[in-house]
Design an enzyme around this catalytic site. Structure first.
Site, PDB file in Angstrom:
ATOM      1  N   GLU A  43      35.703  27.109  52.860  1.00 46.84           N
ATOM      2  CA  GLU A  43      35.848  27.461  51.445  1.00 46.84           C
ATOM      3  C   GLU A  43      36.760  28.677  51.346  1.00 46.84           C
ATOM      4  O   GLU A  43      36.301  29.818  51.401  1.00 46.84           O
ATOM      5  CB  GLU A  43      34.470  27.747  50.844  1.00 46.84           C
ATOM      6  N   CYS A  70      37.786  50.061  24.051  1.00 47.80           N
ATOM      7  CA  CYS A  70      37.136  51.343  23.766  1.00 47.80           C
ATOM      8  C   CYS A  70      36.185  51.682  24.916  1.00 47.80           C
ATOM      9  O   CYS A  70      34.967  51.661  24.781  1.00 47.80           O
ATOM     10  CB  CYS A  70      36.400  51.265  22.433  1.00 47.80           C
TER      11      CYS A  70
END
Length: 460
Positions: free
Chosen positions: A317, A388
């Site tokens: 993988e 923010c």
């Protein structure tokens, strides 16, 4: 030194990493950081597969994830060539959409998914179900039922509760799904602790040291409902050193031998996981698929010989190593702020909503001025987002030309993995689109979210 009250990202404002040096040419591209078809054209702008980023920005807006399709496909082929006798699984969690599913299917790869949503995407794109592996530490009854009904090729067992759950569902349907037992082998990868997944104190898999892995395998074999094909081991991600795989293979093949001796069954498969690293900065030096395959094959063959086991059919993988380097993110600069001569803060029109990894993992990235070349001196900069949040940082440290200004385009490479897939709507910012480019042609494969999309979910 006292810790900064806003966190570690704010305590080193006057420093830069020792590997980062002022470049001789601020316009130069470091090849290992960029998709293979990215160049700087004669007019100074970046181009991908012959298409200027200025044209991409004009048509699709910014921020935008740009996928070099031939680069992704070539990386699929590199892993297939490096591991010709193994099943190579693309990591759905790194980035998944139907177009990418079709690409990796056409290139002969397998696909691992870990949620019902990823499975639904794979099936809707026509991925052969027998080439899908289903991961996850808390698969629901609905998810397991769908996997069984679809004929998913491998289900990776992660708990005793899941064994019971899947066994009951398989009995009801009269089917015998092929399964692997995920083993935590006590190897901690040389990586960030949040993504090191094989040490014992974690949520994934069955402990080898405590005997749970052997008990799980015996339970599956003794009940005879599920077809146990082999064992699965995954030691982490962004891994460059193969030494961990040597220890992992020795331990998991030792369990294979224990199962053979106790039950007379020699399991025919072994999934060694992967999580191979990519280059995010010049500090990173990933190995080639060929070199990885050569080392892993030697490790497995040696350990099998020591345990007198036949060499099992391997699966790997690669994780981010296929899609990660194939994508860059293109932003537009909004403001440039000098902070007391320490560095410039270059604010772009995206940020932690499209790439959370810097804030989440303290990850490092690179960047370059993308819409033009510059003759200005290099300037130490920090590329930050519009959110923010003081930790809204895209690139912690980079040298950009000193004349970088509002309206410029900045490109950040290595954003194919765990950026769009982990993107959010923080501050109600819609997620960017994904555009695939090939042979000078661009196509939209994931559209930009809109404010209408956000409001459509708000039923209040």
């Amino acid at each position: 030194m006292r810790a900064h009250e806003a966190g570690a990202l704010h305590g080193d404002i006057g420093s830069r990493p020792p590997w980062l040096r002022p470049p001789g040419d601020v316009n130069a591209l470091v090849p290992q950081l960029w998709p293979r078809n990215v160049t700087r054209a004669a007019d100074g702008a970046l181009a991908v597969a012959g298409l200027s980023v200025r044209d991409l920005a004009a048509e699709y807006g910014t921020p935008v994830y740009v996928l070099d399709e031939d680069d992704l496909r070539s990386r699929c082929r590199d892993f297939r060539a490096g591991f010709p006798d193994a099943d190579v699984y693309y990591a759905g969690k790194a980035f998944l959409c139907r177009a990418v599913v079709r690409m990796i299917a056409e290139e002969g790869l397998f696909l691992d998914v870990c949620t019902g949503g990823e499975l639904a995407t794979a099936l809707s794109a026509g991925m052969p179900p027998e080439r899908i592996g289903f991961h996850g530490n808390n698969k629901s009854v609905a998810e397991l039922s769908r996997a069984l009904d679809a004929g998913v090729g491998r289900i990776i067992l992660d708990s005793f509760a899941e064994i019971d759950r899947l066994t009951a569902l398989a009995r009801e349907r009269g089917v015998r799904p092929r399964v692997l037992v995920r083993v935590t082998v006590g190897v901690e990868a040389h990586t960030h602790e949040f993504i090191a997944t094989a040490h014992e104190d974690q949520k994934f898999g069955f402990s080898l040291a405590g005997g749970a892995a052997a008990a799980a395998a015996f339970k599956v074999l003794d009940e005879g409902v599920l077809e146990l094909r082999g064992l699965h081991s995954h030691i982490g991600s962004q891994i460059f050193d193969a030494n961990g795989f040597e220890v992992s293979a020795r331990r998991v093949l030792g369990l294979q031998a224990q199962i053979r001796d106790a039950r007379g069954v020699e399991l025919p498969e072994l999934d060694l996981g992967g999580g191979f690293g990519i280059a995010y900065t010049t500090e990173d030096d990933p190995a080639s698929p060929h070199d990885l395959a050569k080392r892993l094959r030697r490790i497995v063959e040696g350990e099998c010989a020591a345990e007198k086991l036949a060499v099992p059919h391997l699966s790997i993988e690669p994780g981010r190593a296929i899609v990660g380097p194939a994508v860059f993110t293109l932003y537009e600069v909004g403001t440039v702020k000098d902070v007391d001569g320490i560095r410039a803060y270059v604010s772009v029109d995206g940020g932690m909503s499209d790439n959370i990894r810097t804030a989440l993992y303290d990850a490092s990235y690179s960047a370059t001025l993308a819409n033009r070349a510059s003759v200005a001196e290099p300037l130490l900069a920090r590329v930050v987002g519009k959110h923010c949040e003081s930790g809204d940082i895209v690139v912690k440290d980079e040298f950009l030309p000193a004349d970088v200004q509002p309206g410029d385009l900045v490109a950040v490479p290595g954003t194919g993995a765990y950026c769009r897939s982990m993107a959010s709507n923080y501050n109600h910012v819609p997620r960017p689109p994904v555009v695939a480019v090939r042979d000078g042609q661009a196509r939209l494969i994931v559209r930009r979210e809109t404010e209408e999309d956000l409001l459509a979910l708000d039923v209040g």
